[in-house]
Design a protein around this motif. Structure first.
Motif, PDB file in Angstrom:
ATOM      1  N   ILE A  40       0.852  -1.185   0.000  1.00 51.85           N
ATOM      2  CA  ILE A  40       0.000   0.000   0.000  1.00 51.85           C
ATOM      3  C   ILE A  40       0.889   1.236   0.000  1.00 51.85           C
ATOM      4  CG2 ILE A  40      -1.891  -1.159   1.225  1.00 51.85           C
ATOM      5  CD1 ILE A  40      -1.124   0.413   3.739  1.00 51.85           C
ATOM      6  N   ASP A  41       0.322   2.345  -0.425  1.00 51.53           N
ATOM      7  CA  ASP A  41       1.051   3.608  -0.384  1.00 51.53           C
ATOM      8  C   ASP A  41       1.104   4.098   1.056  1.00 51.53           C
ATOM      9  OD1 ASP A  41       1.465   3.727  -3.143  1.00 51.53           O
ATOM     10  OD2 ASP A  41      -0.426   4.791  -3.478  1.00 51.53           O
ATOM     11  N   VAL A  42       2.323   4.365   1.539  1.00 54.31           N
ATOM     12  CA  VAL A  42       2.519   4.944   2.870  1.00 54.31           C
ATOM     13  C   VAL A  42       3.351   6.198   2.693  1.00 54.31           C
ATOM     14  CG1 VAL A  42       3.491   4.633   5.179  1.00 54.31           C
ATOM     15  CG2 VAL A  42       2.413   2.694   4.012  1.00 54.31           C
ATOM     16  N   ARG A  43       2.812   7.306   3.154  1.00 51.58           N
ATOM     17  CA  ARG A  43       3.500   8.602   3.055  1.00 51.58           C
ATOM     18  C   ARG A  43       3.891   9.045   4.455  1.00 51.58           C
ATOM     19  NH1 ARG A  43       0.421  13.883   0.964  1.00 51.58           N
ATOM     20  NH2 ARG A  43       1.169  14.946   2.777  1.00 51.58           N
ATOM     21  N   ILE A  44       5.149   9.436   4.629  1.00 52.23           N
ATOM     22  CA  ILE A  44       5.648   9.959   5.897  1.00 52.23           C
ATOM     23  C   ILE A  44       5.743  11.464   5.752  1.00 52.23           C
ATOM     24  CG2 ILE A  44       7.477   9.854   7.628  1.00 52.23           C
ATOM     25  CD1 ILE A  44       6.149   7.127   7.058  1.00 52.23           C
ATOM     26  N   LEU A  45       4.965  12.168   6.564  1.00 49.53           N
ATOM     27  CA  LEU A  45       4.903  13.627   6.498  1.00 49.53           C
ATOM     28  C   LEU A  45       5.378  14.205   7.830  1.00 49.53           C
ATOM     29  CD1 LEU A  45       3.909  16.167   4.942  1.00 49.53           C
ATOM     30  CD2 LEU A  45       1.681  15.766   5.983  1.00 49.53           C
ATOM     31  N   VAL A  46       6.513  14.893   7.818  1.00 45.99           N
ATOM     32  CA  VAL A  46       7.030  15.546   9.022  1.00 45.99           C
ATOM     33  C   VAL A  46       6.530  16.979   9.001  1.00 45.99           C
ATOM     34  CG1 VAL A  46       9.084  16.284  10.266  1.00 45.99           C
ATOM     35  CG2 VAL A  46       9.031  14.027   9.185  1.00 45.99           C
ATOM     36  N   THR A  47       5.818  17.371  10.051  1.00 44.65           N
ATOM     37  CA  THR A  47       5.273  18.723  10.138  1.00 44.65           C
ATOM     38  C   THR A  47       5.695  19.364  11.454  1.00 44.65           C
ATOM     39  OG1 THR A  47       3.210  18.078  11.187  1.00 44.65           O
ATOM     40  CG2 THR A  47       3.255  18.047   8.775  1.00 44.65           C
ATOM     41  N   ASP A  48       5.451  20.650  11.551  1.00 48.98           N
ATOM     42  CA  ASP A  48       5.827  21.388  12.764  1.00 48.98           C
ATOM     43  C   ASP A  48       4.739  21.404  13.812  1.00 48.98           C
ATOM     44  OD1 ASP A  48       8.321  21.971  11.682  1.00 48.98           O
ATOM     45  OD2 ASP A  48       7.576  23.789  10.716  1.00 48.98           O
ATOM     46  N   ASP A  49       3.525  20.994  13.462  1.00 46.82           N
ATOM     47  CA  ASP A  49       2.434  20.974  14.450  1.00 46.82           C
ATOM     48  C   ASP A  49       1.406  19.929  14.159  1.00 46.82           C
ATOM     49  OD1 ASP A  49       1.276  22.179  12.256  1.00 46.82           O
ATOM     50  OD2 ASP A  49       0.511  23.887  13.332  1.00 46.82           O
TER      51      ASP A  49
END
Length: 140
Positions: A131-140
């Motif tokens: 499956i598509d897995v996206r890792i998103l690093v955000t500030d909040d």
């Protein structure tokens, strides 16, 4: 694989409109198809359970990677968004977005740790290539 732990759960009733119970009864939930999919939405659903498990597991992997690197994560969090949709073969498939927040670290360092956690997390390893897995690093 050398097994360290085995979880067991039993689904009864009408699948997505049934009930699920873990063998130790810590999970004991009514299930319902989400309103967005034409159901009542009056219970938990498998995608919520998967999101909770993946978020917790990934956060543990992130903490392990940080400990190994001697990095303090502070009040880090991991949120999981699990999407379900129709595929081209007449069935359904999942996609996941993991939102990682590490307020104490610069974005690049946080992204590097998140990418390393993605290599060791059991859920990431189980889903890789499926499956598509996206890792998103955000500030909040």
């Amino acid at each position: 694989m050398k097994t360290l732990y085995t979880a067991q759960a039993l689904a009864t009733g009408a699948g997505r409109n049934g009930h699920v119970t873990s063998s130790d009864r810590r999970i004991d939930l009514d299930l319902a198809v989400p309103a967005e999919m034409g159901g009542s939405g009056q219970g938990a659903n498998p995608e919520q359970l998967f999101a909770a498990g993946y978020a917790a597991c990934f956060h543990s992997a992130l903490q392990a990677v940080a400990r190994g690197a001697k990095v303090d994560l502070g009040d880090s969090t991991v949120g999981a968004q699990v999407e379900i949709g129709a595929n081209d073969a007449g069935g359904f498939q999942l996609a996941v977005t993991l939102e990682v927040v590490i307020p104490l670290l610069p974005h690049d360092q946080a992204q590097q740790l998140a990418d390393q956690a993605h290599q060791v997390c059991p859920y990431s390893n189980a889903t890789r290539g499926n499956i598509d897995v996206r890792i998103l690093v955000t500030d909040d």
